[in-house]
Design a protein around this motif. Sequence first.
Motif, short mmCIF file in Angstrom:
data_model
loop_
_atom_site.label_atom_id
_atom_site.label_comp_id
_atom_site.label_asym_id
_atom_site.label_seq_id
_atom_site.Cartn_x
_atom_site.Cartn_y
_atom_site.Cartn_z
N ALA A 1 0.87 -1.18 0.00
CA ALA A 1 0.00 0.00 0.00
C ALA A 1 0.90 1.23 0.00
O ALA A 1 2.07 1.14 0.37
CB ALA A 1 -0.91 0.00 1.23
N HIS A 2 0.35 2.38 -0.44
CA HIS A 2 1.20 3.59 -0.50
C HIS A 2 0.83 4.58 0.60
O HIS A 2 -0.34 4.69 0.98
CB HIS A 2 1.17 4.23 -1.89
CG HIS A 2 -0.16 4.79 -2.33
ND1 HIS A 2 -0.54 6.08 -2.06
CD2 HIS A 2 -1.16 4.25 -3.06
CE1 HIS A 2 -1.73 6.31 -2.61
NE2 HIS A 2 -2.14 5.21 -3.21
N VAL A 3 1.83 5.30 1.09
CA VAL A 3 1.61 6.22 2.22
C VAL A 3 1.21 7.62 1.78
O VAL A 3 0.65 8.37 2.58
CB VAL A 3 2.85 6.36 3.13
CG1 VAL A 3 3.21 5.04 3.78
CG2 VAL A 3 4.04 6.96 2.40
N ALA B 1 -8.08 8.09 2.63
CA ALA B 1 -8.32 6.63 2.64
C ALA B 1 -7.54 6.01 1.48
O ALA B 1 -7.14 4.86 1.54
CB ALA B 1 -9.80 6.34 2.50
N ASP B 2 -7.34 6.77 0.45
CA ASP B 2 -6.42 6.44 -0.65
C ASP B 2 -5.05 6.97 -0.24
O ASP B 2 -4.78 8.14 -0.39
CB ASP B 2 -6.91 7.08 -1.95
CG ASP B 2 -5.95 6.89 -3.10
OD1 ASP B 2 -5.03 6.06 -2.97
OD2 ASP B 2 -6.12 7.57 -4.14
N ASP B 3 -4.19 6.18 0.36
CA ASP B 3 -4.37 4.75 0.45
C ASP B 3 -4.16 4.29 1.89
O ASP B 3 -3.71 3.19 2.16
CB ASP B 3 -3.36 4.09 -0.50
CG ASP B 3 -3.53 2.58 -0.57
OD1 ASP B 3 -4.65 2.12 -0.31
OD2 ASP B 3 -2.55 1.88 -0.85
N GLU C 1 3.17 7.20 -4.79
CA GLU C 1 2.35 6.55 -5.81
C GLU C 1 1.55 7.59 -6.60
O GLU C 1 1.40 7.49 -7.81
CB GLU C 1 1.38 5.55 -5.16
CG GLU C 1 0.65 4.64 -6.15
CD GLU C 1 -0.66 5.20 -6.69
OE1 GLU C 1 -1.19 4.61 -7.63
OE2 GLU C 1 -1.16 6.22 -6.18
N GLU C 2 1.05 8.61 -5.89
CA GLU C 2 0.15 9.58 -6.53
C GLU C 2 0.84 10.43 -7.59
O GLU C 2 0.20 11.05 -8.42
CB GLU C 2 -0.47 10.51 -5.47
CG GLU C 2 -1.32 9.78 -4.42
CD GLU C 2 -2.59 9.18 -4.99
OE1 GLU C 2 -2.85 9.33 -6.20
OE2 GLU C 2 -3.32 8.55 -4.21
N VAL C 3 2.16 10.50 -7.54
CA VAL C 3 2.88 11.27 -8.55
C VAL C 3 3.57 10.32 -9.53
O VAL C 3 4.48 10.72 -10.26
CB VAL C 3 3.87 12.28 -7.91
CG1 VAL C 3 3.08 13.35 -7.17
CG2 VAL C 3 4.83 11.60 -6.94
N PHE D 1 -3.23 -3.04 -2.17
CA PHE D 1 -4.54 -2.70 -1.59
C PHE D 1 -4.69 -1.21 -1.80
O PHE D 1 -4.16 -0.41 -1.04
CB PHE D 1 -4.58 -3.06 -0.10
CG PHE D 1 -4.73 -4.54 0.13
CD1 PHE D 1 -3.63 -5.37 0.01
CD2 PHE D 1 -5.96 -5.09 0.44
CE1 PHE D 1 -3.76 -6.75 0.20
CE2 PHE D 1 -6.10 -6.47 0.64
CZ PHE D 1 -5.00 -7.29 0.51
N ASP D 2 -5.38 -0.84 -2.89
CA ASP D 2 -5.42 0.57 -3.27
C ASP D 2 -6.64 0.82 -4.14
O ASP D 2 -6.59 0.61 -5.34
CB ASP D 2 -4.13 0.91 -4.03
CG ASP D 2 -4.00 2.39 -4.31
OD1 ASP D 2 -4.79 3.17 -3.78
OD2 ASP D 2 -3.09 2.76 -5.08
N GLY D 3 -7.74 1.26 -3.50
CA GLY D 3 -8.80 1.68 -4.39
C GLY D 3 -10.12 1.00 -4.19
O GLY D 3 -10.30 0.18 -3.34
ZN LIG Z 1 -3.99 5.12 -4.28
#
Ligand SMILES: [Zn+2]
Length: 410
Positions: free
Chosen positions: A80-82, A143-145, A178-180, A200-202
């Motif tokens: 998962a990404h922080v 919540a993402d993520d 992750e978002e970038v 676990f993302d989404g």
């Molecule tokens: Zn995400």
Amino acid sequence: MDLKGKLYSKLERYVKIDTQSDDKSSSFPTTSKQFDLLKLLAEELKQIGAKEVNMDKWGYVTATIPATADGNYPVIGFLAHVDTSPDAPGKGVKPQIHKCWQGGNIEINKALGIVLNTSNCPELAPFKGEDIVTASGDTLLGADDKAGIAIIMTAAEYLLQHKEIKHGRLRIAFTPDEEVGQGVDHFDVKAFGADYAYTFDGDVAGCIEMENFNAHAVKINITGKSVHPGTAKNSLANAIRIAGDIISSWPENLLPENAEGREGFIMFTDLSAEIEKAELSGIVREHDSAKLLSMEKQLEAIVEAKRYKYPSAKIEISFREQYRNMVEIINQHPKVMDNLKEAVRMAGLEPRIKPVRGGTDGARLSFMGLPTPNIFTGGYNYHGRYEWVSLDGMNKSAEVLLNLAQLWAK
Ligand SMILES: [Zn+2]
């Protein structure tokens, strides 16, 4: 199984830590505040008894849940990404829990008029009776993520406390940025040592993802010819005008605002222009790689036509690969999806396979040698003030993780 209390206390703790990434930064991670959560997670992993807890110089936190089953089973990773999206404020998140939602308005912020309901978010409708978590109207929820992180941490803690549950060696990773789009730039797949992994993302409960866009970037460079407008007849080539002509020649049905599901598009994202020189950038997105190439041919044909129309200008076009559709890799390892679908059914849900209209860290990992589809976390409306996640959905997601761990040791 009800892990909602644990899930919420973790989610609440994580979302209050500002971890927004920054697409304009050239450092890695793009913001040092992501270390605040990464360090906390490394500490918590030690506290719950995970082994081989490590944070490398890039910030990647990894840990092991040792096998409880005898035998030689594949090593399974959970990621998962922080970071949270730079698209909405992410500092000072105040989560609120709307217990047992009855189907009406969820007031996120009365004063700001931010109300969540099934008219502005039809995806919420099936989750009547569930505990819905939102932020408070001035920020995204994250919540993402962080839901994904809470799910992995809760399930990991559960497995470490219940050694009677038989599973093989499990690996955990928490990643920045992750978002970038840089989440796995420095990820050491070999050191991670998993055979297969899941992010676990989404998405809402039941959704699993094994397909994403093939993605190219396009660049069009136009060299014009400047002539005094009074004597410009038959000799001026205005790069601004030519760029506009190319943009408006692209068919409307192949624009993102007119596409959904598996439909692809080209979107122009940036234009800098003066009479002598223009640079036009864009993105090409399509699940089917053959269709992606044919869209590019179509754009090349438009450019070719403009070369005839504006003979004194020079127009160059080039494409660059950004990421590819992971389905190509996932399909080579059928057990990855078979076990995932089974794990979702065991949690009492019917798996819904959705094509991702974007990219994922899992897609890049798949091409780096680690097949990595994505699992729902039970939320929606990411990257904004209307973001929500269902605690019941998170609970189902944690169950899916526990089921997967056991299915891979059969
Ligand atoms: Zn995400």
